[in-house]
Design an enzyme around this catalytic site. Structure first.
Site, PDB file in Angstrom:
ATOM      1  N   SER A   1     -10.589   7.046  -3.293  1.00  0.00           N
ATOM      2  CA  SER A   1     -11.806   7.858  -3.216  1.00  0.00           C
ATOM      3  C   SER A   1     -13.046   7.204  -3.823  1.00  0.00           C
ATOM      4  O   SER A   1     -13.898   7.898  -4.387  1.00  0.00           O
ATOM      5  CB  SER A   1     -11.571   9.239  -3.839  1.00  0.00           C
ATOM      6  OG  SER A   1     -10.589   9.944  -3.096  1.00  0.00           O
TER       7      SER A   1
ATOM      8  N   HIS B   1       0.855  -1.197   0.000  1.00  0.00           N
ATOM      9  CA  HIS B   1       0.000   0.000   0.000  1.00  0.00           C
ATOM     10  C   HIS B   1       0.891   1.248   0.000  1.00  0.00           C
ATOM     11  O   HIS B   1       1.958   1.259   0.626  1.00  0.00           O
ATOM     12  CB  HIS B   1      -0.908  -0.012   1.233  1.00  0.00           C
ATOM     13  CG  HIS B   1      -1.978   1.032   1.156  1.00  0.00           C
ATOM     14  ND1 HIS B   1      -1.742   2.343   1.473  1.00  0.00           N
ATOM     15  CD2 HIS B   1      -3.262   0.962   0.759  1.00  0.00           C
ATOM     16  CE1 HIS B   1      -2.852   3.037   1.282  1.00  0.00           C
ATOM     17  NE2 HIS B   1      -3.798   2.214   0.850  1.00  0.00           N
TER      18      HIS B   1
ATOM     19  N   GLU C   1      -4.060   1.945  -7.236  1.00  0.00           N
ATOM     20  CA  GLU C   1      -4.418   3.046  -6.339  1.00  0.00           C
ATOM     21  C   GLU C   1      -3.512   4.249  -6.603  1.00  0.00           C
ATOM     22  O   GLU C   1      -2.420   4.347  -6.008  1.00  0.00           O
ATOM     23  CB  GLU C   1      -4.250   2.612  -4.876  1.00  0.00           C
ATOM     24  CG  GLU C   1      -5.110   1.431  -4.481  1.00  0.00           C
ATOM     25  CD  GLU C   1      -5.461   1.473  -3.000  1.00  0.00           C
ATOM     26  OE1 GLU C   1      -6.640   1.382  -2.691  1.00  0.00           O
ATOM     27  OE2 GLU C   1      -4.552   1.629  -2.173  1.00  0.00           O
TER      28      GLU C   1
HETATM   29  P1  PGA Z   1      -9.660   5.954   0.127  1.00  0.00           P
HETATM   30  O1  PGA Z   1      -8.438   4.962   0.404  1.00  0.00           O
HETATM   31  O2  PGA Z   1     -10.836   5.102  -0.327  1.00  0.00           O
HETATM   32  O3  PGA Z   1      -9.910   6.633   1.440  1.00  0.00           O
HETATM   33  O4  PGA Z   1      -9.236   6.901  -0.934  1.00  0.00           O
HETATM   34  C1  PGA Z   1      -8.189   3.872  -0.431  1.00  0.00           C
HETATM   35  C2  PGA Z   1      -6.970   3.113   0.048  1.00  0.00           C
HETATM   36  O5  PGA Z   1      -6.022   3.740   0.539  1.00  0.00           O
HETATM   37  O6  PGA Z   1      -6.934   1.884  -0.065  1.00  0.00           O
END
Ligand code: PGA
Length: 248
Positions: A206, A94, A162
């Protein structure tokens, strides 16, 4: 596949409310048996697992990190330990692990080495805002995916795309841009791994109940990894329902 990444959020009280809200909103789908998962902080895995069993929900638990070894490694949690608590998946790579805790491709490779092939791995990749502005997205993703080169990977491998600039900001790429990157990820992994597996690819950054259907319409989007919106049981259930093709 819809996965909640709770990051460093949660409490026993939050879990009670979350499960009540989720159960109220979630529609069971006969058509689709979507894998639904939650990765809470380590310390809540057992509590959450017992609460989920008590109310008979079909949600798998996973973790946000794993240590590649065991023994004299203060603060670490090993693969054996998470299996002992019936965890089904691990999030690796991540961007918050890469940026805050300095996780490198080398660390990620060491983790991939110890995770058996039958365990679900969610490998996160994604470019920063600056890399995106400099048209570096595909190069960066290719570098991040190089940890899979020449590996014999499990058909259950999942990659989460991501973009760092989309995480927790309310900004997202256009759905067709996401689709293009997902296709790229599938092609890169298929051509660089030993057994030519095309992975499942989730979008993360998001995602919420308002925008989820725009992403899920795209051909190569196989689900979502959700941070902020997953902290609310109703919102998360709505996103699962949308993925399952049901109305809210
Ligand atoms: P978010 O985070 O949905 O708050 O943008 C996604 C993630 O970090 O996996």
């Amino acid at each position: 596949m819809i996965v909640a990444n709770w990051k460093c959020n949660g409490s026993k009280e939050m879990i009670q409310g979350w499960l009540k809200d989720y159960k109220e909103r979630y529609f069971f789908s006969k058509q689709k048996s979507t894998f639904v998962g939650i990765a809470p902080p380590f310390i809540y895995v057992d509590y959450l697992s017992r609460c989920i069993d008590d109310i008979n929900l079909s949600i798998s638990l996973g973790v946000q990190n794993i240590d590649p070894s065991d023994g004299a490694r203060t603060s670490a949690v090993s693969l054996g330990m998470i299996k002992d608590f019936n965890c089904k998946f691990i999030i690796i790579g991540h961007s918050e692990m890469r940026n805050i805790f300095h996780e490198t491709n080398e660390n990620i490779s060491a983790k991939l080495d110890i995770v058996e092939n039958d365990f679900n791995i969610i490998l996160c990749v994604g470019e920063s805002a600056e890399e995106n502005a400099n048209n570096q997205t595909k190069n960066i993703i290719e570098q991040q995916l190089s940890v899979l080169n020449a590996r014999h990977i499990s058909p259950s491998l999942t990659v989460a795309y991501e973009p760092v600039w989309a995480i927790g900001t309310g900004n997202t790429p256009e759905p067709n841009q996401i689709n293009e990157i997902h296709k790229f990820i599938k092609d890169v992994v298929q051509s660089s791994t030993d057994n030519n597996i095309s992975p499942r690819v989730l979008y993360g950054g998001s995602v919420n109940e308002k925008n989820a259907s725009n992403f899920f319409k795209e051909e190569f989007v196989d689900g979502a990894l959700i941070g902020g919106a997953s902290l609310n049981g109703k919102s998360f259930a709505n996103i699962v329902n949308i993925y399952n093709g049901k109305k809210i």
